[in-house]
Enzyme design. Sequence first.
Site, PDB file in Angstrom:
ATOM      1  CG  ASP A   1       8.081 -70.009  32.655  1.00 62.03           C
ATOM      2  OD1 ASP A   1       7.263 -70.540  33.431  1.00 62.03           O
ATOM      3  OD2 ASP A   1       8.359 -68.789  32.700  1.00 62.03           O
ATOM      4  CB  SER A   2       6.623 -75.144  35.183  1.00 58.43           C
ATOM      5  OG  SER A   2       5.742 -75.560  34.143  1.00 58.43           O
TER       6      SER A   2
ATOM      7  CG  ASP B   1       4.461 -69.772  30.712  1.00 63.39           C
ATOM      8  OD1 ASP B   1       3.488 -69.011  30.817  1.00 63.39           O
ATOM      9  OD2 ASP B   1       4.758 -70.621  31.579  1.00 63.39           O
TER      10      ASP B   1
ATOM     11  CE  LYS C   1       1.102 -69.104  32.330  1.00 59.85           C
ATOM     12  NZ  LYS C   1       2.187 -68.516  33.170  1.00 59.85           N
TER      13      LYS C   1
ATOM     14  CD  GLU D   1       5.666 -65.477  35.296  1.00 60.18           C
ATOM     15  OE1 GLU D   1       6.415 -64.800  36.036  1.00 60.18           O
ATOM     16  OE2 GLU D   1       5.765 -66.714  35.186  1.00 60.18           O
TER      17      GLU D   1
ATOM     18  CD  GLU E   1       2.081 -69.745  40.471  1.00 58.51           C
ATOM     19  OE1 GLU E   1       2.881 -70.551  40.989  1.00 58.51           O
ATOM     20  OE2 GLU E   1       2.184 -69.348  39.291  1.00 58.51           O
TER      21      GLU E   1
END
Length: 264
Positions: A45-46, A84, A112, A114, A181
């Site tokens: 999602d960067s 993501d 992925k 978070e 991270e």
Amino acid sequence: MKPTTIASLQKYKQDKKRFATITAYDYSFAKLFADEGLNVMLVGDSLGMTVQGHDSTLPVTVADIAYHTAAVRRGAPNCLLLADLPFMAYATPEQAFENAATVMRAGANMVKIEGGEWLVETVKMLTERAVPVCGHLGLTPQSVNIFGGYKVQGRGNEASDRLLSDALALEAAGAQLLVLECVPVELAKRITEALAIPVIGIGAGNVTDGQILVMHDAFGITGGHIPKFAKNFLAETGDIRAAVRQYMAEVESGVYPGEEHSFH
């Protein structure tokens, strides 16, 4: 070429063979990475920041991720492709499953997400329904408004113990990979050694099983702030294919990330 799988990464961990991974967002770069042997990619999602020009990852939608996942899959048919689930795409286990199905149909091998122990039920549900999960702990960019910015996480005994506990909980729930991270090297080492699943670091020192970089950071084309852990491999080589090969070689040998890219 034989497909790279989750089992491939598990074998790397067992053999203590470090591996490199990278973000990818389109067909052309995905094909270039695969051609050079870089076979683990993340549609992150960067892309909200690097591709769309937002100041955070929060505006990214599931449709955005699915679109870019399909493009990357066409460029790298045999890669292990992570995608993501973006902000608010997995607030409940049911929502997570529905959105995971969308990105898996687009070509992802794994999703992925978070967060820590609060995700245990979600990870269990996805895993039981044949959706492989990669966890993400430490600096989780979707929580930027809670953290008050992009800061190193897991410093101090209480914070580090909590992250280790989160990592073990995600693994027990069925997660098959973990991204760490922006955490101190010492904590990254503890977590990597405590888990049976492979751990991929970004800003976590060279003690994890694998490394990941945002593609734009690896090639020095990020506008604005450059993270401490980033290295511009293109500046050293002058050729993008050579830069990919150098990134892989430095990760595999443990040269990158160096002390100058790490936190304590």
